[in-house]
Design a protein around this motif. Structure first.
Motif, PDB file in Angstrom:
ATOM      1  N   THR A 327       0.730  -1.524  -0.457  1.00 34.84           N
ATOM      2  CA  THR A 327      -0.003  -0.096  -0.009  1.00 34.84           C
ATOM      3  C   THR A 327       0.529   1.683   0.020  1.00 34.84           C
ATOM      4  O   THR A 327       0.123   2.168   0.661  1.00 34.84           O
ATOM      5  CB  THR A 327      -0.788  -0.413   1.116  1.00 34.84           C
ATOM      6  OG1 THR A 327       0.158  -0.503   2.318  1.00 34.84           O
ATOM      7  CG2 THR A 327      -1.762  -1.138   1.225  1.00 34.84           C
ATOM      8  N   PHE A 328       2.139   1.689  -0.805  1.00 35.37           N
ATOM      9  CA  PHE A 328       3.002   2.715  -0.838  1.00 35.37           C
ATOM     10  C   PHE A 328       3.131   3.217   0.765  1.00 35.37           C
ATOM     11  O   PHE A 328       3.422   3.059   0.974  1.00 35.37           O
ATOM     12  CB  PHE A 328       2.325   3.721  -1.902  1.00 35.37           C
ATOM     13  CG  PHE A 328       2.764   2.408  -2.944  1.00 35.37           C
ATOM     14  CD1 PHE A 328       3.745   1.913  -3.616  1.00 35.37           C
ATOM     15  CD2 PHE A 328       1.686   3.243  -3.968  1.00 35.37           C
ATOM     16  CE1 PHE A 328       3.878   1.488  -5.450  1.00 35.37           C
ATOM     17  CE2 PHE A 328       1.930   2.959  -5.854  1.00 35.37           C
ATOM     18  CZ  PHE A 328       3.175   2.325  -6.232  1.00 35.37           C
ATOM     19  N   GLY A 329       2.815   4.230   0.907  1.00 32.85           N
ATOM     20  CA  GLY A 329       3.054   5.125   1.662  1.00 32.85           C
ATOM     21  C   GLY A 329       2.014   4.686   3.127  1.00 32.85           C
ATOM     22  O   GLY A 329       2.754   5.055   4.112  1.00 32.85           O
ATOM     23  N   ALA A 330       1.218   3.624   2.604  1.00 29.26           N
ATOM     24  CA  ALA A 330       0.862   3.517   4.146  1.00 29.26           C
ATOM     25  C   ALA A 330       0.954   2.846   4.767  1.00 29.26           C
ATOM     26  O   ALA A 330       0.493   1.778   5.698  1.00 29.26           O
ATOM     27  CB  ALA A 330      -0.927   2.992   3.643  1.00 29.26           C
ATOM     28  N   SER A 331       1.860   1.756   3.776  1.00 24.31           N
ATOM     29  CA  SER A 331       1.736   0.316   3.979  1.00 24.31           C
ATOM     30  C   SER A 331       2.758   0.355   5.619  1.00 24.31           C
ATOM     31  O   SER A 331       2.791  -0.828   6.668  1.00 24.31           O
ATOM     32  CB  SER A 331       2.901  -0.421   3.258  1.00 24.31           C
ATOM     33  OG  SER A 331       4.669   0.408   3.426  1.00 24.31           O
ATOM     34  N   GLY A 332       3.551   1.251   6.157  1.00 19.90           N
ATOM     35  CA  GLY A 332       4.479   1.439   7.028  1.00 19.90           C
ATOM     36  C   GLY A 332       3.526   0.794   8.610  1.00 19.90           C
ATOM     37  O   GLY A 332       3.790   0.203   9.632  1.00 19.90           O
ATOM     38  N   LEU A 333       2.028   2.035   8.244  1.00 15.16           N
ATOM     39  CA  LEU A 333       1.879   1.747   9.425  1.00 15.16           C
ATOM     40  C   LEU A 333       0.647   1.025   9.571  1.00 15.16           C
ATOM     41  O   LEU A 333       0.351   0.140  10.031  1.00 15.16           O
ATOM     42  CB  LEU A 333       1.087   3.607   9.553  1.00 15.16           C
ATOM     43  CG  LEU A 333       1.810   4.584   9.584  1.00 15.16           C
ATOM     44  CD1 LEU A 333       1.064   5.510   9.608  1.00 15.16           C
ATOM     45  CD2 LEU A 333       2.002   4.419  10.783  1.00 15.16           C
ATOM     46  N   LEU A 334       0.138   0.321   8.448  1.00 14.77           N
ATOM     47  CA  LEU A 334      -0.351  -0.322   8.216  1.00 14.77           C
ATOM     48  C   LEU A 334       0.496  -2.093   8.657  1.00 14.77           C
ATOM     49  O   LEU A 334       0.077  -3.902   9.462  1.00 14.77           O
ATOM     50  CB  LEU A 334      -1.237  -2.062   7.166  1.00 14.77           C
ATOM     51  CG  LEU A 334      -1.929  -0.823   6.143  1.00 14.77           C
ATOM     52  CD1 LEU A 334      -2.000  -0.946   4.770  1.00 14.77           C
ATOM     53  CD2 LEU A 334      -3.277  -0.959   7.173  1.00 14.77           C
ATOM     54  N   SER A 335       1.951  -2.741   8.722  1.00 17.25           N
ATOM     55  CA  SER A 335       2.667  -2.783   9.945  1.00 17.25           C
ATOM     56  C   SER A 335       2.906  -3.003  11.000  1.00 17.25           C
ATOM     57  O   SER A 335       2.746  -3.917  11.813  1.00 17.25           O
ATOM     58  CB  SER A 335       4.451  -3.030   8.816  1.00 17.25           C
ATOM     59  OG  SER A 335       3.769  -3.363   7.496  1.00 17.25           O
ATOM     60  N   LEU A 336       2.598  -1.436  10.859  1.00 15.08           N
ATOM     61  CA  LEU A 336       3.238  -1.289  12.467  1.00 15.08           C
ATOM     62  C   LEU A 336       1.143  -1.777  12.910  1.00 15.08           C
ATOM     63  O   LEU A 336       1.712  -2.400  14.512  1.00 15.08           O
ATOM     64  CB  LEU A 336       2.713   0.360  13.222  1.00 15.08           C
ATOM     65  CG  LEU A 336       2.646   0.871  14.062  1.00 15.08           C
ATOM     66  CD1 LEU A 336       3.978   0.398  14.864  1.00 15.08           C
ATOM     67  CD2 LEU A 336       2.466   2.148  14.435  1.00 15.08           C
ATOM     68  N   GLU A 337       0.443  -1.399  12.435  1.00 14.87           N
ATOM     69  CA  GLU A 337      -1.037  -2.134  12.822  1.00 14.87           C
ATOM     70  C   GLU A 337      -0.560  -3.504  13.951  1.00 14.87           C
ATOM     71  O   GLU A 337      -0.829  -3.816  14.319  1.00 14.87           O
ATOM     72  CB  GLU A 337      -2.151  -1.987  12.451  1.00 14.87           C
ATOM     73  CG  GLU A 337      -3.558  -2.419  12.137  1.00 14.87           C
ATOM     74  CD  GLU A 337      -4.652  -1.907  11.562  1.00 14.87           C
ATOM     75  OE1 GLU A 337      -4.762  -1.849  11.951  1.00 14.87           O
ATOM     76  OE2 GLU A 337      -4.726  -2.951  10.836  1.00 14.87           O
ATOM     77  N   LEU A 338       0.136  -4.105  12.571  1.00 13.72           N
ATOM     78  CA  LEU A 338       0.176  -5.597  12.841  1.00 13.72           C
ATOM     79  C   LEU A 338       0.643  -6.105  13.847  1.00 13.72           C
ATOM     80  O   LEU A 338       0.526  -7.098  14.342  1.00 13.72           O
ATOM     81  CB  LEU A 338       0.341  -6.127  11.739  1.00 13.72           C
ATOM     82  CG  LEU A 338       1.251  -8.309  11.609  1.00 13.72           C
ATOM     83  CD1 LEU A 338       0.112  -8.457  12.166  1.00 13.72           C
ATOM     84  CD2 LEU A 338       2.235  -8.504  10.231  1.00 13.72           C
ATOM     85  N   ALA A 339       2.264  -5.832  14.520  1.00 16.52           N
ATOM     86  CA  ALA A 339       2.742  -4.759  15.156  1.00 16.52           C
ATOM     87  C   ALA A 339       2.419  -5.139  16.354  1.00 16.52           C
ATOM     88  O   ALA A 339       2.318  -5.938  17.570  1.00 16.52           O
ATOM     89  CB  ALA A 339       4.320  -4.473  15.276  1.00 16.52           C
ATOM     90  N   VAL A 340       1.145  -4.102  16.589  1.00 14.37           N
ATOM     91  CA  VAL A 340       0.219  -4.083  17.865  1.00 14.37           C
ATOM     92  C   VAL A 340      -0.517  -5.452  18.421  1.00 14.37           C
ATOM     93  O   VAL A 340      -0.462  -5.178  19.641  1.00 14.37           O
ATOM     94  CB  VAL A 340      -0.434  -1.998  17.703  1.00 14.37           C
ATOM     95  CG1 VAL A 340      -1.275  -2.057  19.277  1.00 14.37           C
ATOM     96  CG2 VAL A 340       1.014  -1.645  17.436  1.00 14.37           C
ATOM     97  N   LEU A 341      -1.199  -4.844  16.969  1.00 14.79           N
ATOM     98  CA  LEU A 341      -1.977  -6.696  17.100  1.00 14.79           C
ATOM     99  C   LEU A 341      -1.722  -7.993  17.458  1.00 14.79           C
ATOM    100  O   LEU A 341      -1.909  -8.534  18.649  1.00 14.79           O
ATOM    101  CB  LEU A 341      -3.056  -7.049  16.053  1.00 14.79           C
ATOM    102  CG  LEU A 341      -4.288  -5.937  15.047  1.00 14.79           C
ATOM    103  CD1 LEU A 341      -4.101  -6.259  13.931  1.00 14.79           C
ATOM    104  CD2 LEU A 341      -5.297  -6.051  16.354  1.00 14.79           C
ATOM    105  N   MET A 342      -0.436  -7.840  17.105  1.00 13.57           N
ATOM    106  CA  MET A 342       0.477  -9.004  17.414  1.00 13.57           C
ATOM    107  C   MET A 342       0.520  -8.819  19.847  1.00 13.57           C
ATOM    108  O   MET A 342       0.645 -10.119  19.766  1.00 13.57           O
ATOM    109  CB  MET A 342       1.683  -9.929  16.878  1.00 13.57           C
ATOM    110  CG  MET A 342       1.381 -10.060  15.398  1.00 13.57           C
ATOM    111  SD  MET A 342       2.926 -10.774  14.774  1.00 13.57           S
ATOM    112  CE  MET A 342       4.053  -9.903  14.880  1.00 13.57           C
ATOM    113  N   LEU A 343       0.991  -7.955  19.661  1.00  9.13           N
ATOM    114  CA  LEU A 343       1.389  -7.367  21.532  1.00  9.13           C
ATOM    115  C   LEU A 343       0.797  -7.929  21.988  1.00  9.13           C
ATOM    116  O   LEU A 343       0.398  -8.761  22.904  1.00  9.13           O
ATOM    117  CB  LEU A 343       2.034  -6.021  21.044  1.00  9.13           C
ATOM    118  CG  LEU A 343       3.676  -6.072  20.874  1.00  9.13           C
ATOM    119  CD1 LEU A 343       3.382  -4.390  21.470  1.00  9.13           C
ATOM    120  CD2 LEU A 343       4.305  -6.569  21.539  1.00  9.13           C
ATOM    121  N   GLN A 344      -0.778  -6.944  21.247  1.00  9.16           N
ATOM    122  CA  GLN A 344      -1.818  -7.334  22.026  1.00  9.16           C
ATOM    123  C   GLN A 344      -2.279  -8.541  22.151  1.00  9.16           C
ATOM    124  O   GLN A 344      -2.718  -9.417  23.036  1.00  9.16           O
ATOM    125  CB  GLN A 344      -3.121  -6.952  21.521  1.00  9.16           C
ATOM    126  CG  GLN A 344      -2.850  -5.218  21.104  1.00  9.16           C
ATOM    127  CD  GLN A 344      -4.441  -4.484  21.115  1.00  9.16           C
ATOM    128  OE1 GLN A 344      -5.029  -4.584  19.359  1.00  9.16           O
ATOM    129  NE2 GLN A 344      -5.107  -3.301  21.722  1.00  9.16           N
TER     130      GLN A 344
END
Length: 384
Positions: A327-344
């Motif tokens: 998702t180009f520019g949005a990709s890093g934050l969607l990756s961050l979302e995955l990281a947060v979900l894995m922590l949760q």
């Protein structure tokens, strides 16, 4: 960093959906969310928003007469920014800043207005204000009635994590109490896909997984373009309502050797990961959500950089581009979302066709990487 940054809410929309519950459910299965789209006289793999989410975004567009002529990249962000705000105790009177970026910006409208100009020799009245880069943050500020600074920028595929860097800087400088950061990409247009195909990086696969991000044995490039937007609400210090904490940030830029590629060992990633780690031992990192675009050189160079930094104790590695596209520019934050979900949820998300890895007993610290054309790398370290 002077002190922790609290992530107090987040929201996104992508091919995986737009609610944390649905998104996590879709991460737990081995299914990808790529589909075939007609492009000129051929077809191409893409990762599109669901029909349900498109309908909800249309409702946002119809909520204000001034929104009817806005680009989808703006509308996607309006949709998720409202969701993120609903989960906080923020008020419009609060001193909070907004930084929303985009790699491509108002792609659909720009192509539409340019086509009209080529046909008629005239430009639409709205062609300039609706396609400027600052369009996204300005409309979010209008919708939320905020009083803080409004910033927009484009740093190719690391745009979203650069938004986070800006938010951290404003918060830690004391110039803002709260900051909303995000990125949006609505680039599933014929011309944009044709651009990626011209670079010879686009997937032509017809098997079970069209995008082979993190498959180090692939012999062809398999990038697939996706659309989506993501927003995070950040606050300085350790807040009781924090979902996760930002413990470190890093950034680096390589000397350009080619317009589109990074060095074999991704020197920019090595520098950004080292900076994000700071004084923390690499042994403390439990997982890394990689950029891994699905190209042969892009995936391998990031792995090489990780091995340089982590030596013989590589953390668990994952990526989400095989599932929701790049998702180009949005990709890093969607990756961050995955990281947060894995922590949760204290659960890793595996890439089904990748080599098996050691599963960490717990998830406490996760590193997130993003890089754009020209070697503009960002790494973010988050913790529980």
């Amino acid at each position: 960093m002077k002190e922790l940054i609290s992530i107090t809410s987040f929201a996104s929309v992508s091919a995986l959906g737009s609610t944390p519950k649905k998104i996590w459910e879709n991460y737990l299965n081995k299914q990808h969310f790529l589909s075939s789209k007609e492009i000129e006289d051929s077809k191409a793999w893409v990762a599109q928003l669901t029909g349900e989410d498109k309908h909800a975004i249309e409702e946002v567009q119809n909520s204000d007469n001034k929104y009817k002529n806005l680009d989808p990249s703006v509308l996607y962000t309006l949709f998720v920014a409202r969701k993120a705000m609903e989960q906080t105790d923020w008020k419009s009177s609060d001193n909070f800043g907004i930084n929303i970026g985009s790699s491509r910006g108002a792609t659909s409208l720009f192509e539409k207005y340019h086509k009209e100009f080529l046909t008629t020799g005239k430009s639409s009245t709205l062609s300039s204000p609706t396609t400027t880069l600052g369009n996204i943050s300005s409309w979010i500020a209008h919708d939320l009635q905020s009083n803080g600074p409004e910033i927009s920028h484009s740093i190719t595929c690391s745009t979203g994590l650069h938004s986070l860097l800006n938010g951290v800087a404003w918060l830690q400088s004391g110039m803002s109490e709260k900051f909303m950061i995000g990125a949006s990409e609505a680039s599933l247009t014929d011309f944009t896909i044709a651009q990626m195909q011209a670079l010879k990086v686009y997937s032509k696969e017809n098997d079970e997984y069209p995008c082979k991000a993190f498959d180090l044995n692939k012999t062809k490039n398999t990038m697939v373009l996706g659309e989506g937007a993501s927003v995070f609400c950040l606050e300085n210090g350790s807040k009781e309502n924090a979902i996760a904490f930002i413990e470190g940030v890093g950034y680096a830029t390589e000397v350009l050797k080619h317009n589109t590629s990074v060095t074999t060992d991704a020197e920019c990633f090595q520098k950004s990961m080292k900076m994000a780690l700071g004084t923390i031992s690499p042994d403390e990192i439990d997982a890394i959500v990689m950029h891994a675009p699905g190209t042969i050189k892009g995936d391998q160079s990031e792995i090489n950089a990780i091995q340089k930094i982590f030596c013989n104790k590589t953390p668990f590695l994952t990526t989400n581009k095989w599932k929701l596209g790049h998702t180009f520019g949005a990709s890093g934050l969607l990756s961050l979302e995955l990281a947060v979900l894995m922590l949760q949820h204290q659960q890793i998300i595996e890439v089904p066709f990748a080599e098996s890895q050691h599963t960490p007993k717990k998830l406490n610290k996760i590193l997130v990487n993003a890089v754009g054309f020209g070697g503009n790398a960002v790494s973010v370290l988050i913790t529980k």
